[in-house]
Design an enzyme around this catalytic site. Structure first.
Site, short mmCIF file in Angstrom:
data_model
loop_
_atom_site.label_atom_id
_atom_site.label_comp_id
_atom_site.label_asym_id
_atom_site.label_seq_id
_atom_site.Cartn_x
_atom_site.Cartn_y
_atom_site.Cartn_z
N ASP A 45 -46.48 -35.37 -27.61
CA ASP A 45 -45.16 -35.91 -27.29
C ASP A 45 -44.95 -37.23 -28.01
O ASP A 45 -45.50 -38.26 -27.62
CB ASP A 45 -45.02 -36.15 -25.77
CG ASP A 45 -43.65 -36.67 -25.43
OD1 ASP A 45 -42.72 -35.85 -25.30
OD2 ASP A 45 -43.47 -37.91 -25.32
N TYR A 50 -41.32 -44.31 -31.41
CA TYR A 50 -42.74 -44.68 -31.32
C TYR A 50 -43.31 -45.08 -32.69
O TYR A 50 -44.42 -45.59 -32.76
CB TYR A 50 -43.60 -43.54 -30.73
CG TYR A 50 -43.17 -43.04 -29.37
CD1 TYR A 50 -42.23 -43.73 -28.61
CD2 TYR A 50 -43.72 -41.88 -28.82
CE1 TYR A 50 -41.83 -43.25 -27.36
CE2 TYR A 50 -43.34 -41.42 -27.58
CZ TYR A 50 -42.39 -42.10 -26.86
OH TYR A 50 -42.00 -41.62 -25.64
N LYS A 79 -38.28 -37.06 -30.40
CA LYS A 79 -37.03 -37.44 -29.74
C LYS A 79 -36.13 -38.26 -30.65
O LYS A 79 -36.61 -39.03 -31.48
CB LYS A 79 -37.32 -38.30 -28.48
CG LYS A 79 -38.44 -37.77 -27.61
CD LYS A 79 -38.63 -38.59 -26.34
CE LYS A 79 -39.92 -38.21 -25.65
NZ LYS A 79 -41.12 -38.83 -26.23
N1 LIG Z 1 -38.93 -40.44 -22.67
C1 LIG Z 1 -39.19 -41.70 -22.41
O1 LIG Z 1 -38.31 -42.57 -22.30
C2 LIG Z 1 -40.62 -42.11 -22.20
C3 LIG Z 1 -40.92 -43.37 -21.66
C4 LIG Z 1 -42.27 -43.68 -21.46
C5 LIG Z 1 -43.26 -42.78 -21.80
N2 LIG Z 1 -42.93 -41.57 -22.35
C6 LIG Z 1 -43.97 -40.59 -22.75
O2 LIG Z 1 -44.90 -40.42 -21.70
C7 LIG Z 1 -46.21 -40.73 -22.17
C8 LIG Z 1 -47.07 -41.31 -21.06
O3 LIG Z 1 -46.47 -42.43 -20.48
P1 LIG Z 1 -46.99 -43.92 -20.70
O4 LIG Z 1 -47.70 -44.01 -21.98
O5 LIG Z 1 -45.82 -44.80 -20.43
O6 LIG Z 1 -47.97 -44.18 -19.47
P2 LIG Z 1 -49.15 -43.40 -18.70
O7 LIG Z 1 -49.55 -42.17 -19.40
O8 LIG Z 1 -48.73 -43.36 -17.27
O9 LIG Z 1 -50.32 -44.48 -18.78
C9 LIG Z 1 -50.91 -44.85 -19.98
C10 LIG Z 1 -51.82 -46.04 -19.71
O10 LIG Z 1 -52.86 -45.66 -18.82
C11 LIG Z 1 -54.14 -45.93 -19.43
N3 LIG Z 1 -55.00 -44.79 -19.07
C12 LIG Z 1 -54.90 -43.51 -19.48
N4 LIG Z 1 -55.84 -42.74 -18.91
C13 LIG Z 1 -56.56 -43.56 -18.13
C14 LIG Z 1 -57.68 -43.35 -17.26
N5 LIG Z 1 -58.23 -42.15 -17.13
N6 LIG Z 1 -58.18 -44.44 -16.62
C15 LIG Z 1 -57.65 -45.67 -16.76
N7 LIG Z 1 -56.57 -45.92 -17.55
C16 LIG Z 1 -56.04 -44.87 -18.22
C17 LIG Z 1 -53.88 -46.00 -20.90
O11 LIG Z 1 -54.79 -46.91 -21.51
P3 LIG Z 1 -55.79 -46.41 -22.67
O12 LIG Z 1 -54.96 -45.93 -23.81
O13 LIG Z 1 -56.56 -47.65 -22.98
O14 LIG Z 1 -56.65 -45.33 -22.05
C18 LIG Z 1 -52.46 -46.58 -20.95
O15 LIG Z 1 -52.49 -47.99 -20.84
C19 LIG Z 1 -45.94 -41.68 -23.33
O16 LIG Z 1 -47.08 -41.82 -24.17
C20 LIG Z 1 -44.76 -41.02 -23.97
O17 LIG Z 1 -45.17 -39.89 -24.72
C21 LIG Z 1 -41.63 -41.22 -22.53
#
Ligand SMILES: NC(=O)c1ccc[n+]([C@@H]2O[C@H](COP(=O)([O-])OP(=O)(O)OC[C@H]3O[C@@H](n4cnc5c(N)ncnc54)[C@H](OP(=O)(O)O)[C@@H]3O)[C@@H](O)[C@H]2O)c1
Length: 280
Positions: A45, A50, A79
């Site tokens: 994704d 990004y 996107k």
């Molecule tokens: N459509 C939109 O507007 C939108 C907005 C936000 C996000 N997104 C999508 O959703 C995806 C995920 O959301 P997100 O990146 O905001 O947040 P998330 O997946 O909720 O959290 C990511 C964070 O958690 C940490 N993490 C991951 N696995 C872990 C574990 N097992 N233990 C401890 N920490 C952990 C990661 O650090 P490390 O990398 O250091 O592990 C990172 O800092 C994005 O990458 C993107 O593709 C879309």
């Protein structure tokens, strides 16, 4: 629910099937995307915003050539950014995304958010429908759409292709029941972004309790499993090879109904942005 596996998919209204879990690539580097594919994720994704479509495409092509897999084995999502709404800008942005990732089609293309105007959002959708007809995109959808934004699109007289997906922030502290049930009634699959709450809720007592109860699970595994059991498609992100793998180890247990009820939290606490409530 116990029959859920890493290979499970959901059927979209477009006719394509989307994996039940994806790798979120916001702030992810090329190595992380490659490691994710090696670990077993079959969906990437990303987004124009990004600024890593080149890296996502490179990781994908490296992994395909090293493993002898086929392009169809991986589901590639990107996107359209807000500043490119409108027919011409969208058509160009689609071509640019294809070029950057060196792909000849995108599996799922999403409007990143509804933040423009009714006129521009609908022109954008027209360009996306045309890109599907031209074979550049398999399925189209939206992101950060609230119920009124979805209604605007579904009621549009020129709608030819319904949105397959709405990607929104969903986790126990932002369950978004209104959006999730509206999508369910309209055959729109909900992808859950920031499913790990970006780590902000890992220390909550209810999460800690369930981690112990289910046999040394991590908070991330509990949150991903919750998302899967809600019928959502979670897209967790990590740059860390061990966490990338561990976040997929969520198919060997299931959270009981009683414990799912403990995670039914009356809260509205986004960790990212929240365009779902923006004016039409
Ligand atoms: N459509 C939109 O507007 C939108 C907005 C936000 C996000 N997104 C999508 O959703 C995806 C995920 O959301 P997100 O990146 O905001 O947040 P998330 O997946 O909720 O959290 C990511 C964070 O958690 C940490 N993490 C991951 N696995 C872990 C574990 N097992 N233990 C401890 N920490 C952990 C990661 O650090 P490390 O990398 O250091 O592990 C990172 O800092 C994005 O990458 C993107 O593709 C879309």
């Amino acid at each position: 629910m116990s029959s859920l596996t890493l290979q499970s998919t959901l059927k979209l209204t477009s006719g394509s099937s989307i994996p039940r879990i994806g790798f979120g690539a916001y702030l992810a580097n090329e190595e992380a995307v490659y490691n994710a594919l090696n670990a077993g994720y079959r969906m990437i994704d990303t987004a124009e915003f990004y600024r890593n479509e080149v890296e996502c495409g490179s990781a994908l092509s490296r992994w395909l050539s090293e493993t002898g897999s086929k392009r169809e084995d991986v589901y590639y999502v990107t996107k359209l950014w807000n500043s490119h709404h409108g027919y011409k800008a969208t058509a160009e942005a689609i071509d640019e995304s294809l070029r950057r990732a060196n792909l000849n089609y995108i599996d799922l293309y999403l409007i990143h958010s509804p933040l423009s105007s009714r006129k521009l959002r609908l022109e954008t959708w027209k360009a996306m429908q045309d890109a599907v007809k031209a074979g550049k995109i398999k399925s189209i959808g939206v992101s950060n759409y609230g119920v009124p934004h979805l209604q605007e699109l579904l009621e549009w007289p020129q709608l030819e292709i319904k949105p397959s997906v709405n990607q929104v922030e969903v986790h126990p502290w932002l369950p978004r029941k209104d959006i999730v049930s509206f999508c369910r009634e309209n055959d729109i699959v909900v992808e859950a972004y920031s499913p790990l709450t970006r780590g902000k809720r890992f220390k909550e007592p209810v999460i800690q309790e369930l981690c112990k109860k289910y046999g040394d699970k991590t908070p991330a595994q509990i949150l991903i499993r919750w998302s899967l059991q809600q019928g959502l498609v979670p897209i967790p992100k990590s740059n860390n090879p061990e966490r990338i793998k561990a976040n997929l180890d969520v198919f060997g247990f299931s959270i009981s109904d009683e414990d799912m009820a403990k995670l039914d939290i009356k809260s509205y606490a986004p960790v990212a942005w929240d365009p779902t409530t923006s004016d039409l």
